[in-house]
Design a protein around this motif. Structure first.
Motif, PDB file in Angstrom:
ATOM      1  N   HIS A  63      68.435  39.437  66.745  1.00  0.00           N
ATOM      2  CA  HIS A  63      69.306  38.502  67.439  1.00  0.00           C
ATOM      3  C   HIS A  63      70.714  39.083  67.579  1.00  0.00           C
ATOM      4  CE1 HIS A  63      70.808  34.618  68.755  1.00  0.00           C
ATOM      5  NE2 HIS A  63      71.776  34.729  67.870  1.00  0.00           N
ATOM      6  N   VAL A  64      71.189  39.727  66.506  1.00  0.00           N
ATOM      7  CA  VAL A  64      72.525  40.330  66.551  1.00  0.00           C
ATOM      8  C   VAL A  64      72.600  41.383  67.675  1.00  0.00           C
ATOM      9  CG1 VAL A  64      74.107  41.877  65.313  1.00  0.00           C
ATOM     10  CG2 VAL A  64      73.134  39.896  64.140  1.00  0.00           C
ATOM     11  N   GLY A 113      76.490  54.067  78.502  1.00  0.00           N
ATOM     12  CA  GLY A 113      77.871  54.185  78.027  1.00  0.00           C
ATOM     13  C   GLY A 113      78.275  53.115  77.044  1.00  0.00           C
ATOM     14  N   ASP A 114      77.350  52.243  76.676  1.00  0.00           N
ATOM     15  CA  ASP A 114      77.651  51.220  75.677  1.00  0.00           C
ATOM     16  C   ASP A 114      77.998  51.862  74.343  1.00  0.00           C
ATOM     17  OD1 ASP A 114      77.678  48.743  76.627  1.00  0.00           O
ATOM     18  OD2 ASP A 114      75.669  48.167  75.978  1.00  0.00           O
ATOM     19  N   ALA A 115      78.995  51.314  73.680  1.00  0.00           N
ATOM     20  CA  ALA A 115      79.304  51.796  72.323  1.00  0.00           C
ATOM     21  C   ALA A 115      79.075  50.658  71.349  1.00  0.00           C
ATOM     22  CB  ALA A 115      80.738  52.273  72.258  1.00  0.00           C
ATOM     23  N   TYR A 116      78.692  51.025  70.168  1.00  0.00           N
ATOM     24  CA  TYR A 116      78.380  49.980  69.196  1.00  0.00           C
ATOM     25  C   TYR A 116      79.592  49.496  68.427  1.00  0.00           C
ATOM     26  CZ  TYR A 116      73.430  49.149  69.212  1.00  0.00           C
ATOM     27  OH  TYR A 116      72.187  48.732  69.529  1.00  0.00           O
ATOM     28  N   HIS A 117      80.579  50.351  68.258  1.00  0.00           N
ATOM     29  CA  HIS A 117      81.669  49.900  67.390  1.00  0.00           C
ATOM     30  C   HIS A 117      82.768  49.271  68.216  1.00  0.00           C
ATOM     31  CE1 HIS A 117      79.606  53.182  65.429  1.00  0.00           C
ATOM     32  NE2 HIS A 117      80.081  53.968  66.348  1.00  0.00           N
ATOM     33  N   GLY A 167      77.043  47.095  63.592  1.00  0.00           N
ATOM     34  CA  GLY A 167      77.351  45.693  63.843  1.00  0.00           C
ATOM     35  C   GLY A 167      78.821  45.296  63.760  1.00  0.00           C
ATOM     36  N   TRP A 168      79.732  46.282  63.645  1.00  0.00           N
ATOM     37  CA  TRP A 168      81.150  45.940  63.461  1.00  0.00           C
ATOM     38  C   TRP A 168      81.657  44.946  64.496  1.00  0.00           C
ATOM     39  CZ3 TRP A 168      84.237  46.533  59.420  1.00  0.00           C
ATOM     40  CH2 TRP A 168      83.905  47.501  58.470  1.00  0.00           C
ATOM     41  N   ASP A 169      81.249  45.143  65.762  1.00  0.00           N
ATOM     42  CA  ASP A 169      81.767  44.263  66.818  1.00  0.00           C
ATOM     43  C   ASP A 169      80.893  43.055  67.056  1.00  0.00           C
ATOM     44  OD1 ASP A 169      83.803  45.976  67.167  1.00  0.00           O
ATOM     45  OD2 ASP A 169      82.883  47.059  68.829  1.00  0.00           O
ATOM     46  N   ARG A 170      79.775  42.984  66.379  1.00  0.00           N
ATOM     47  CA  ARG A 170      78.825  41.931  66.695  1.00  0.00           C
ATOM     48  C   ARG A 170      78.790  40.826  65.655  1.00  0.00           C
ATOM     49  NH1 ARG A 170      74.428  43.022  70.558  1.00  0.00           N
ATOM     50  NH2 ARG A 170      75.193  44.722  71.848  1.00  0.00           N
ATOM     51  N   LEU A 184      80.502  38.714  57.244  1.00  0.00           N
ATOM     52  CA  LEU A 184      79.069  38.927  57.426  1.00  0.00           C
ATOM     53  C   LEU A 184      78.743  40.422  57.341  1.00  0.00           C
ATOM     54  CD1 LEU A 184      76.616  37.231  57.785  1.00  0.00           C
ATOM     55  CD2 LEU A 184      76.915  37.323  60.264  1.00  0.00           C
ATOM     56  N   HIS A 185      79.655  41.233  57.878  1.00  0.00           N
ATOM     57  CA  HIS A 185      79.437  42.675  57.805  1.00  0.00           C
ATOM     58  C   HIS A 185      79.473  43.151  56.359  1.00  0.00           C
ATOM     59  CE1 HIS A 185      80.125  46.990  58.159  1.00  0.00           C
ATOM     60  NE2 HIS A 185      79.433  46.881  59.275  1.00  0.00           N
ATOM     61  N   PHE A 186      80.428  42.634  55.607  1.00  0.00           N
ATOM     62  CA  PHE A 186      80.526  42.976  54.187  1.00  0.00           C
ATOM     63  C   PHE A 186      79.243  42.552  53.469  1.00  0.00           C
ATOM     64  CE2 PHE A 186      82.631  41.902  49.912  1.00  0.00           C
ATOM     65  CZ  PHE A 186      82.509  43.202  49.458  1.00  0.00           C
TER      66      PHE A 186
END
Lengths: 338, 458
Positions: free
Chosen positions: A325-326, A334-338, B119-122, B127-129
């Motif tokens: 879900h996340v 070009g999507d970045a995850y951070h 998942g930093w931005d999500r 929750l990340h911790f």
């Protein structure tokens, strides 16, 4: 082996079957992606493909470890002789999974001119792991000779036409799971190419399934008996009708450019194939001669592990779902995850 | 070529694959907890240094974790493929323990790893911790179960033998078997120390090159605190583990000490160095300290320690190997203590970050944790021989019925794959270390490149 009327062996049989089915569907699309990698040359599109599974592939592979561990704990004899019998194909599966698994990470760390090495490792690893998983399933269906609790066949029993056909069948299955997974996760050119591949893949897979069924019935009279004797033919017919329905549904969903339905249809088809396999060998866990109960560990072992499994598997499903879900939604170039 | 039979090849294959494998989980266990501490410190203090270090070490964690997963998958199947008789004999114990490991640890790690790395931005910070902590806890739970299983093979209890196979009687006794608490503590500390020396050596390398930044200093400082706390505890735990082994596996102790005979009424010496010869039943060139064997192992001046000749020849572990593997481990432990104390002394005026001799020591000690860990495992595993389940099943009865040719082919395959894949992976990790936390983080903040599968490293 029943405790107060509850048959632990049957429960464990169902749990292991469930775990392996989760593996086939979930790592199936990861591995399928690796197979389809060979057809996509654009490196940005390859990045996108990998990124659709990067956060989840490890969890998907864990279902395979669960299958192995649960078999070990609940049916040690089956674990021992099946793995002994399938030694070489399984070593090749593991070798393939090593190359596939590390490619996820190494690909992005290699210098640009070396990246192609890990692309090839990803493709080759996925193909080898998938093909030999199919070979292993085919060898298993063909039966594992056991004498005195030990594997009594040869080291190369798996090198036969039927297991090899099953290897091809699984390549098609995973490729189709991968292509329909990408319909959910990608857009644009990549998505339309996957839609384009999915149609022939579906037909080819249907053809191979028919071949495998016919061949199985032809060489294994006992399995044919299970399918057709008495009123069993109705059950078999129902499965066949549902399978045809799934193929029709997949094609229709592909035509209508649906994003999720094709994958669901393929997963359904895999489930039906799985059910067919279960019917063919039930109640044996090592066909043709060892039943669930003969291979079972003592009830206290099965019960001890079951207490944990019943509490924890639902929790695992919850946080696995949460993780998906996340990372929901389409992955873009070009999507970045951070 | 070496005239090895299928059993030798099976043992070599297991030793090879498990030795390679254990390196990765050891670092995974240490780094996961390190990352949880870093993120916790960052959330509490909002000091950017912690966040930079988190991002830097999470890249290394990702590479290392992936190699641990794929090499671990091999182990989960090798029990059956190569040791079918053992699996049939003891699967009712080791199987459920492995099942618990998968259920309670592997899924936890895998389920939260994606969020932790990507998942930093999500998800929100808390929750990340939480995800980081879940991954760290997963690594510790994993260690709990696999060490319980291994310890049960060393000191089996809580079972009966039915139809020639093991049947569980008391699961509490099985899980918490006599050697388990010691082995668990010893391994946990070994994992933390291995990681701390790796982190410390990385910092030392940068400082020696003049790359003196707050991040690098923080790395070295945290590593040295960890080493200072963990090393003395590890030495005490190791001593207690040894006494536990003396009680339950005296032959292993005799082999570790290279001690062959006891003279009536005389205390046992300690053989400091020598070359145990299994055929001649003696330790050649031995340098002995009188009384010390009795003193260390019985904490007395008159009791004797077990002697190898009091065990039947076929029940003796190979002293030639474990005499030395034990000394490598213990010797490195002493060097670790020296390193920890040196760091403490140098810390007072900040020389910790400048003293060339100390930084060289910290750099050279980088692999010491892993080497000691491997040496320790060699000691305890080879010391368990000739048994696979101590006192119950001999290793000779445990293997699958594969031919020597088949085993040679698969061994060659594993050797080629492991060296080609994992040395490249370790090479990538070293390259990340060389880049250091600063450069890596600068890249991170303006990172607009493709999603980085299971790693943000480049």
């Amino acid at each position: 082996m029943a405790i107060q009327g509850i048959d632990l062996s049957i429960i464990w049989g169902v749990i292991i079957a469930f775990g392996l089915m989760m593996y086939v569907i979930m790592d199936g699309f990861d591995l399928g992606l690796g197979i389809l990698f060979a057809l996509i040359e654009d490196s940005r599109e390859r990045d996108v493909m990998m990124n659709t599974v990067a956060p989840v592939w490890d969890g998907n592979e864990t279902w395979l470890i669960l299958g192995g561990a649960a078999l070990y704990g609940a049916f040690p004899l089956a674990y021992a002789v099946i793995l002994e019998a399938l030694y070489l194909p399984l070593v090749l599966v593991l070798a393939g999974l090593i190359f596939r698994g590390v490619a996820f990470e190494f690909r992005f760390k290699a210098e640009a001119h070396r990246r192609h090495v890990w692309d090839k490792a990803f493709i080759g690893g996925s193909i080898v792991a998938t093909f030999f998983q199919g070979v292993a399933i085919g060898t298993y269906i063909s039966g594992i000779p056991v004498v005195d609790r030990q594997f009594a066949g040869g080291a190369l029993d798996w090198l036969a036409p039927f297991p090899l056909l099953c290897g091809v069948g699984l390549l098609l299955t995973y490729a189709l799971l991968g292509s329909t997974w990408l319909l959910i996760k990608t857009e644009g050119m990549l998505e339309s190419r996957m839609r384009h591949y999915s149609r022939p893949l579906t037909y080819l897979l249907a053809l191979v399934i028919v071949l495998i069924c016919a061949w199985t019935a032809w060489i294994h009279a006992d399995i044919a008996q299970r399918w057709l004797a008495g009123s069993h033919w109705m059950r078999s017919l129902l499965l066949a009708v549902l399978a045809v329905g799934a193929v029709v549904m997949i094609q229709k969903a592909l035509r209508k450019r649906h994003s999720h339905l094709p994958f669901i249809g393929v997963a359904g088809l895999v489930f039906l194939g799985y059910l067919g396999l279960a019917i063919s060998i039930w109640p044996n866990i090592v066909p043709p001669g060892i039943s669930l109960w003969q291979a079972a560990s003592p009830p206290s072992s099965q019960l001890f592990a079951l207490i944990g499994a019943l509490f924890i598997i639902p929790v695992i499903l919850v946080y696995t779902f949460w993780s998906y879900h996340v990372f929901r939604g389409k992955v873009k170039v070009g999507d970045a995850y951070h | 070529m070496f005239n090895l039979d299928a059993l030798d090849l099976a043992r070599i294959q297991f030793a090879f694959t498990v030795s390679f494998h254990i390196i990765f989980p050891a670092i995974t266990i240490g780094l996961a907890s390190f990352l949880a501490v870093l993120e916790g410190c960052w959330l509490k203090t909002h000091n950017q240094v912690y966040k930079d270090l988190y991002h830097f070490w999470s890249k290394l964690f990702a590479v290392n974790f992936g190699m641990g997963v794929v090499s671990g998958l091999v182990m989960a199947y090798e029990f059956g493929t190569n040791w079918a008789r053992f699996s049939d004999f003891a699967g009712s114990i080791t199987g459920p323990l492995l099942t618990y490991e998968v259920l309670t640890a592997f899924f936890l790690e895998a389920g939260f790893l994606g969020v932790m790395l990507f998942g930093w931005d999500r998800v929100g910070r808390r929750l990340h911790f939480f995800a980081t902590i879940m991954v760290a806890i997963g690594t510790l739970i994993s260690m709990f179960w696999i060490l319980s299983s291994n310890s049960w093979m060393q000191t089996p209890q809580g079972i009966e033998i039915v139809d020639g196979r093991v049947a569980p009687v008391d699961w509490f006794k099985i899980v918490f078997n006599p050697s388990f608490p010691y082995r668990l503590m010893h391994m946990a500390l070994a994992a933390f120390l291995s990681t701390a020396f790796f982190v410390g050596a990385s910092a030392a390398w940068h400082l020696l090159r003049g790359n003196d930044t707050p991040q690098i200093r923080k790395m070295l400082s945290m590593a040295m605190w960890m080493i200072l706390v963990a090393t003395p505890v590890q030495i005490a735990v190791g001593d207690a583990h040894g006494l536990n082994t003396l009680e339950h596996q005296p032959a292993k102790i005799a082999a570790i000490e290279g001690h062959w005979d006891n003279k009536p009424g005389e205390p046992s010496p300690l053989v400091l160095f020598g070359l145990p010869d299994m055929q001649a039943e003696t330790t050649r060139y031995s340098l002995e300290v009188p009384y010390l064997g009795s003193l260390i192992l019985t904490h007395s001046l008159d009791k004797q320690i077990p002697a190898l000749k009091s065990f039947a020849k076929e029940d003796r572990p190979n002293s030639t190997i474990i005499f030395w593997s034990f000394r490598v481990m213990a010797g490195l432990g002493m060097l670790m203590l020296l390193c920890a104390l040196a760091a403490l002394v140098l810390r007072r005026n900040g020389a910790l970050y400048r003293n060339k001799a100390f930084l060289w020591l910290a750099l050279l000690m980088g692999p010491s944790g892993l080497i000691a860990l491997l040496a320790g495992w060699f000691t305890t595993e080879i010391g368990r021989q000739p048994w696979v389940v101590y006192g119950l099943l001999r290793t000779t009865q445990a293997a699958s019925n594969h031919g020597a040719l088949q085993m040679s082919v698969t061994l060659a395959l594993f050797v080629v794959i492991y060296f080609s894949v994992f040395t490249v992976g370790i090479g990538y990790m070293m390259r990340l270390v060389r880049k250091g936390p600063n450069a890596a983080d600068a890249r991170h903040t303006d990172d607009a490149t493709a999603r980085r599968p299971l790693s943000a490293a480049d």
